[in-house]
Design a protein around this motif. Sequence first.
Motif, PDB file in Angstrom:
ATOM      1  N   SER A  84     -37.940  15.780  19.424  1.00 20.71           N
ATOM      2  CA  SER A  84     -37.227  14.934  20.384  1.00 20.71           C
ATOM      3  C   SER A  84     -36.129  14.137  19.682  1.00 20.71           C
ATOM      4  N   LEU A  85     -36.473  13.545  18.535  1.00 19.41           N
ATOM      5  CA  LEU A  85     -35.500  12.735  17.792  1.00 19.41           C
ATOM      6  C   LEU A  85     -34.279  13.565  17.396  1.00 19.41           C
ATOM      7  N   GLN A  86     -34.507  14.822  17.079  1.00 23.36           N
ATOM      8  CA  GLN A  86     -33.397  15.662  16.632  1.00 23.36           C
ATOM      9  C   GLN A  86     -32.777  16.456  17.781  1.00 23.36           C
ATOM     10  N   GLY A  87     -33.144  16.098  19.005  1.00 20.16           N
ATOM     11  CA  GLY A  87     -32.556  16.739  20.182  1.00 20.16           C
ATOM     12  C   GLY A  87     -32.956  18.197  20.329  1.00 20.16           C
ATOM     13  N   GLN A  88     -34.105  18.563  19.764  1.00 18.92           N
ATOM     14  CA  GLN A  88     -34.519  19.965  19.814  1.00 18.92           C
ATOM     15  C   GLN A  88     -35.714  20.192  20.743  1.00 18.92           C
ATOM     16  N   PHE A  89     -36.158  19.139  21.427  1.00 13.45           N
ATOM     17  CA  PHE A  89     -37.260  19.340  22.376  1.00 13.45           C
ATOM     18  C   PHE A  89     -36.712  20.092  23.577  1.00 13.45           C
ATOM     19  N   ARG A  90     -37.310  21.223  23.884  1.00 14.88           N
ATOM     20  CA  ARG A  90     -36.847  22.015  25.033  1.00 14.88           C
ATOM     21  C   ARG A  90     -38.045  22.562  25.780  1.00 14.88           C
ATOM     22  N   ALA A  91     -38.188  22.105  27.027  1.00 12.43           N
ATOM     23  CA  ALA A  91     -39.282  22.632  27.849  1.00 12.43           C
ATOM     24  C   ALA A  91     -38.901  24.043  28.274  1.00 12.43           C
ATOM     25  N   ARG A  92     -39.671  25.007  27.828  1.00 16.55           N
ATOM     26  CA  ARG A  92     -39.334  26.395  28.124  1.00 16.55           C
ATOM     27  C   ARG A  92     -40.601  27.244  28.141  1.00 16.55           C
TER      28      ARG A  92
END
Lengths: 68, 358
Positions: free
Chosen positions: B71-79
């Motif tokens: 999340s901090l690195q903007g890589q959280f992706r619900a998929r």
Amino acid sequence: MKKTLDLRGLSCPIPLLKTRDALAQADMVEVLVDELPPKENILKFAKSQNYKVEWTESGGEYRITVSK
Amino acid sequence: MNWPILILTGIVFGLGAVLLVRFGNPGNYGFCAACHLRDIAGALGLHNANTLQYARPEVLGWVLGAFSLASLQGQFRARGGSNPVVRFILGMAMMIGALVFLGCPLRAILRLSAGDLNGLTGIAGFLSGISIGIIFLKRGFNLGRAKLHTSGGAKFFGYLPALAALQLIISVAFNAPYLNFSAKGPGSMHAPVWLSLAAGLVAGGLAWKTRMCLSGGFRDFLLVRDTYMLSVYAILFVSALAANLHLGFFKLGFDKQPLAHTMHLWNFLGLFLTGIAATLAGGCPLRQLVLAGEGNTDAAFCVLGMLVGAGIAHQLNIAASPNGVLFNGQIAVLAGLIVTTAIGFIYREQITPIGKGA
């Protein structure tokens, strides 16, 4: 000959395998992936084979061109 | 290649695992995706083995650590959407194999680092399983494409593993009455909650960052001779070995090792099954937990399969004990092998090129 593959959403390591297989049949392969791990794996593979590789990012998707 | 992070990850997992044993976890039980999830399944009442019930904060920390850093690195992706039901079944198979061996592939390495030579048998089985899995991948095995979740409900499911992990961590920290806590046996042995959680969070964040995965490591080596991921495990092994030697935990041999048995065939076949299932599911048990944390709902289904698999394994006497593997466990491994190889044969999807140019 250039081949383009849509490898978005495929589980690890299928994008890498498909890229490798495509390169056995073509001198230049363009692939589209939408996650960082496959992108990194493909770049690493290309480097290990001394292939030329270029990539661009747009909207979280990576278009990678690998050429022999 | 980011060597400092790689080395740090190996040390956190290797040294961390041994220190968790030093501070209360059972022998060679610092980190284990399978045993810890099994204990969590017990805490939730999915099985009645009352010596194996404790919501281990280590693996819950993995999920939360991976979620936080992603999340901090903007890589959280619900998929997701890449055949979740099959992934659930592969998760069950992975867990049943691991509980017959008594540990996930990570624990096999940790066991070996403390001198338990049964770890070698398990690793050999795991490696053989990956080789079979790769044959399926080469034949075109594919569970289909995952897509970004766009609707609210599906998006929310991407956050569910992290939320569930957080809720369980709070519950175990406050001895929530709705969780089971073992009064004796391995489930009663654990490091202080805060220490387990801290180790799990750091390890989970690093595992996410390095994308460490033992099946992936072997697979990369077998496919493209790449040793990047395997080197994390080499550092992990060396740091755990050094810590085990220093703390006097090292005992070389097959017999009388902590939470282990010496039925070699079943040690081999247990992780053999886990190896095939992990390769087909796209990652070892640890990697599935990390992926679940960063929003991959297919991995979340795989983890759910592991939890249910653990419940079934203990309710039906499939899981091994230090006394060995009972008949039910042997049948379950063979059944798991049949189901997993059937999945490997059945699921093939042709990826058609977008276009061929000159």
